[in-house]
Design a protein around this motif. Structure first.
Motif, PDB file in Angstrom:
ATOM      1  N   LEU A  10       0.860  -1.172   0.000  1.00 49.99           N
ATOM      2  CA  LEU A  10       0.000   0.000   0.000  1.00 49.99           C
ATOM      3  C   LEU A  10       0.899   1.225   0.000  1.00 49.99           C
ATOM      4  O   LEU A  10       1.909   1.256   0.697  1.00 49.99           O
ATOM      5  CB  LEU A  10      -0.919   0.016   1.221  1.00 49.99           C
ATOM      6  CG  LEU A  10      -1.905  -1.137   1.335  1.00 49.99           C
ATOM      7  CD1 LEU A  10      -2.765  -0.974   2.584  1.00 49.99           C
ATOM      8  CD2 LEU A  10      -2.787  -1.244   0.110  1.00 49.99           C
ATOM      9  N   SER A  51      -6.582  -3.352   9.279  1.00 44.68           N
ATOM     10  CA  SER A  51      -7.808  -4.143   9.122  1.00 44.68           C
ATOM     11  C   SER A  51      -7.581  -5.219   8.073  1.00 44.68           C
ATOM     12  O   SER A  51      -7.197  -4.918   6.940  1.00 44.68           O
ATOM     13  CB  SER A  51      -8.974  -3.248   8.697  1.00 44.68           C
ATOM     14  OG  SER A  51      -9.248  -2.300   9.691  1.00 44.68           O
ATOM     15  N   ARG A  70     -13.637  -9.878   9.507  1.00 43.20           N
ATOM     16  CA  ARG A  70     -12.684  -8.758   9.577  1.00 43.20           C
ATOM     17  C   ARG A  70     -12.014  -8.782  10.936  1.00 43.20           C
ATOM     18  O   ARG A  70     -12.645  -9.060  11.963  1.00 43.20           O
ATOM     19  CB  ARG A  70     -13.410  -7.429   9.378  1.00 43.20           C
ATOM     20  CG  ARG A  70     -12.447  -6.251   9.279  1.00 43.20           C
ATOM     21  CD  ARG A  70     -13.175  -4.963   8.995  1.00 43.20           C
ATOM     22  NE  ARG A  70     -13.287  -4.216  10.244  1.00 43.20           N
ATOM     23  CZ  ARG A  70     -14.163  -3.258  10.469  1.00 43.20           C
ATOM     24  NH1 ARG A  70     -15.047  -2.930   9.552  1.00 43.20           N
ATOM     25  NH2 ARG A  70     -14.173  -2.618  11.614  1.00 43.20           N
ATOM     26  N   ASN A 133      -9.055  -8.245   1.739  1.00 44.10           N
ATOM     27  CA  ASN A 133      -8.897  -6.800   1.693  1.00 44.10           C
ATOM     28  C   ASN A 133      -8.054  -6.393   2.893  1.00 44.10           C
ATOM     29  O   ASN A 133      -8.220  -6.932   3.984  1.00 44.10           O
ATOM     30  CB  ASN A 133     -10.258  -6.091   1.753  1.00 44.10           C
ATOM     31  CG  ASN A 133     -10.121  -4.592   1.589  1.00 44.10           C
ATOM     32  OD1 ASN A 133      -9.290  -4.105   0.843  1.00 44.10           O
ATOM     33  ND2 ASN A 133     -10.942  -3.857   2.306  1.00 44.10           N
ATOM     34  N   GLU A 135      -6.450  -2.857   4.919  1.00 38.66           N
ATOM     35  CA  GLU A 135      -6.492  -1.407   5.081  1.00 38.66           C
ATOM     36  C   GLU A 135      -5.560  -1.029   6.219  1.00 38.66           C
ATOM     37  O   GLU A 135      -5.469  -1.757   7.209  1.00 38.66           O
ATOM     38  CB  GLU A 135      -7.887  -0.918   5.443  1.00 38.66           C
ATOM     39  CG  GLU A 135      -8.930  -1.170   4.416  1.00 38.66           C
ATOM     40  CD  GLU A 135     -10.299  -0.666   4.887  1.00 38.66           C
ATOM     41  OE1 GLU A 135     -10.369   0.335   5.632  1.00 38.66           O
ATOM     42  OE2 GLU A 135     -11.282  -1.305   4.519  1.00 38.66           O
ATOM     43  N   THR A 137      -5.005   2.110   8.822  1.00 36.39           N
ATOM     44  CA  THR A 137      -5.480   3.378   9.362  1.00 36.39           C
ATOM     45  C   THR A 137      -4.334   4.013  10.125  1.00 36.39           C
ATOM     46  O   THR A 137      -3.750   3.395  11.017  1.00 36.39           O
ATOM     47  CB  THR A 137      -6.679   3.161  10.310  1.00 36.39           C
ATOM     48  OG1 THR A 137      -7.725   2.536   9.570  1.00 36.39           O
ATOM     49  CG2 THR A 137      -7.169   4.475  10.885  1.00 36.39           C
ATOM     50  N   VAL A 146      -7.059   6.665   6.009  1.00 38.54           N
ATOM     51  CA  VAL A 146      -7.067   5.237   5.698  1.00 38.54           C
ATOM     52  C   VAL A 146      -6.457   4.997   4.323  1.00 38.54           C
ATOM     53  O   VAL A 146      -6.822   5.644   3.345  1.00 38.54           O
ATOM     54  CB  VAL A 146      -8.509   4.668   5.722  1.00 38.54           C
ATOM     55  CG1 VAL A 146      -8.518   3.196   5.340  1.00 38.54           C
ATOM     56  CG2 VAL A 146      -9.128   4.867   7.096  1.00 38.54           C
ATOM     57  N   GLU A 147      -5.532   4.063   4.280  1.00 42.79           N
ATOM     58  CA  GLU A 147      -4.937   3.593   3.024  1.00 42.79           C
ATOM     59  C   GLU A 147      -5.532   2.221   2.760  1.00 42.79           C
ATOM     60  O   GLU A 147      -5.542   1.368   3.638  1.00 42.79           O
ATOM     61  CB  GLU A 147      -3.427   3.484   3.180  1.00 42.79           C
ATOM     62  CG  GLU A 147      -2.707   3.118   1.914  1.00 42.79           C
ATOM     63  CD  GLU A 147      -2.380   4.336   1.073  1.00 42.79           C
ATOM     64  OE1 GLU A 147      -2.652   4.276  -0.143  1.00 42.79           O
ATOM     65  OE2 GLU A 147      -1.864   5.309   1.614  1.00 42.79           O
ATOM     66  N   LYS A 148      -6.065   2.004   1.549  1.00 42.35           N
ATOM     67  CA  LYS A 148      -6.686   0.716   1.251  1.00 42.35           C
ATOM     68  C   LYS A 148      -6.210   0.226  -0.107  1.00 42.35           C
ATOM     69  O   LYS A 148      -5.602   0.969  -0.869  1.00 42.35           O
ATOM     70  CB  LYS A 148      -8.207   0.831   1.280  1.00 42.35           C
ATOM     71  CG  LYS A 148      -8.786   1.768   0.235  1.00 42.35           C
ATOM     72  CD  LYS A 148     -10.294   1.857   0.369  1.00 42.35           C
ATOM     73  CE  LYS A 148     -10.905   2.740  -0.673  1.00 42.35           C
ATOM     74  NZ  LYS A 148     -10.845   2.267  -2.024  1.00 42.35           N
ATOM     75  N   LYS A 153     -13.594  -1.868  -1.674  1.00 34.13           N
ATOM     76  CA  LYS A 153     -14.540  -1.202  -0.789  1.00 34.13           C
ATOM     77  C   LYS A 153     -14.777  -2.113   0.406  1.00 34.13           C
ATOM     78  O   LYS A 153     -15.160  -3.269   0.235  1.00 34.13           O
ATOM     79  CB  LYS A 153     -15.834  -0.911  -1.532  1.00 34.13           C
ATOM     80  CG  LYS A 153     -15.614   0.033  -2.699  1.00 34.13           C
ATOM     81  CD  LYS A 153     -16.875   0.227  -3.513  1.00 34.13           C
ATOM     82  CE  LYS A 153     -16.563   1.185  -4.638  1.00 34.13           C
ATOM     83  NZ  LYS A 153     -17.082   0.761  -5.904  1.00 34.13           N
ATOM     84  N   PRO A 154     -14.555  -1.604   1.634  1.00 42.92           N
ATOM     85  CA  PRO A 154     -14.623  -2.472   2.816  1.00 42.92           C
ATOM     86  C   PRO A 154     -15.941  -3.199   3.007  1.00 42.92           C
ATOM     87  O   PRO A 154     -15.962  -4.281   3.566  1.00 42.92           O
ATOM     88  CB  PRO A 154     -14.386  -1.507   3.987  1.00 42.92           C
ATOM     89  CG  PRO A 154     -13.859  -0.257   3.404  1.00 42.92           C
ATOM     90  CD  PRO A 154     -14.226  -0.221   1.961  1.00 42.92           C
ATOM     91  N   TRP A 160     -12.872  -7.066  -3.439  1.00 39.25           N
ATOM     92  CA  TRP A 160     -11.623  -7.441  -2.789  1.00 39.25           C
ATOM     93  C   TRP A 160     -10.749  -8.273  -3.711  1.00 39.25           C
ATOM     94  O   TRP A 160     -11.221  -8.867  -4.680  1.00 39.25           O
ATOM     95  CB  TRP A 160     -11.884  -8.215  -1.514  1.00 39.25           C
ATOM     96  CG  TRP A 160     -12.715  -7.480  -0.497  1.00 39.25           C
ATOM     97  CD1 TRP A 160     -13.128  -6.167  -0.543  1.00 39.25           C
ATOM     98  CD2 TRP A 160     -13.252  -8.021   0.698  1.00 39.25           C
ATOM     99  NE1 TRP A 160     -13.870  -5.879   0.563  1.00 39.25           N
ATOM    100  CE2 TRP A 160     -13.975  -6.991   1.346  1.00 39.25           C
ATOM    101  CE3 TRP A 160     -13.201  -9.276   1.286  1.00 39.25           C
ATOM    102  CZ2 TRP A 160     -14.617  -7.181   2.550  1.00 39.25           C
ATOM    103  CZ3 TRP A 160     -13.852  -9.471   2.489  1.00 39.25           C
ATOM    104  CH2 TRP A 160     -14.539  -8.427   3.105  1.00 39.25           C
TER     105      TRP A 160
END
Length: 194
Positions: A10, A51, A70, A133, A135, A137, A146-148, A153-154, A160
């Motif tokens: 990321l 996450s 999650r 997925n 992420e 934070t 937040v970097e994803k 989309k969570p 994903w």
């Protein structure tokens, strides 16, 4: 564990760089994460967090299902589990996932073990696709960013990254995971993302 996991990277949208890698055995799915972050905030509402989301159902869902899990992991090594209810994430009271975190001046590394039975399985989901997925934070104590993963989309597992657990990799030791690309030749676990 590895100190050079690079399957998923990321960028620097949050002021951090993060690298992830995955492995598995008959008991658990393992995640290695390296986050470059010189200001670690480990507690409070605006704290740092990684996450990790997995869907073991193999379907194209537009919301987290009962097969969607999650795990929010803090640099203090606490793990907050969630499960999908068909619409959103719901907090779980407890889980079997465990994290070990090591901090340096510029980084923190996480090693997370998520038992298959914690995701409703008695064994790895080999030969079929899962999705993942991640992420990161980054908090400063007053706010977060937040970097994803790109386009993920969570709350929409269909966005994903696919994760394939090859059947021929499961032996008595940790096997490779091919995340977001075609399977590597048998017997390899490519930590460089190639």
């Amino acid at each position: 564990h590895t100190d050079s996991g690079r399957q998923v990277m990321l960028g620097s949208g949050t002021g951090t760089y993060s690298y992830f890698d995955f492995a598995f055995d008959a008991d658990s799915l393992y995640v290695y994460c390296l986050v470059y972050d010189s200001k670690k905030v480990t507690e409070g509402e605006n704290a740092d967090c990684v996450s990790l989301s997995f869907d073991t159902g193999g379907g194209c869902y537009d919301a987290p299902q009962g097969t969607s899990f999650r795990y929010d992991v803090s640099p203090a090594a606490s793990v907050q589990p969630y499960v999908g209810d068909g619409e959103k994430w719901v907090v779980r009271e407890s889980c079997g996932a465990r994290a070990v975190v090591r901090k340096t001046t510029l980084t923190y590394t996480m090693e997370v073990a998520v038992p298959w039975n914690d995701m409703g399985r008695t064994a790895p989901v080999t030969g079929t696709e899962m999705s993942v997925n991640v992420e990161v934070t980054n908090g400063d104590g007053t706010q977060t960013s937040v970097e994803k993963m790109a386009d993920a989309k969570p709350l929409e597992p269909w966005t994903w990254m696919p994760m394939h657990l090859p059947e021929d990799s499961l032996v008595t030791s940790v096997g490779r995971v091919d995340a977001g690309r075609e399977a590597a030749p048998h017997g390899t676990y490519d930590l460089s993302g190639r």
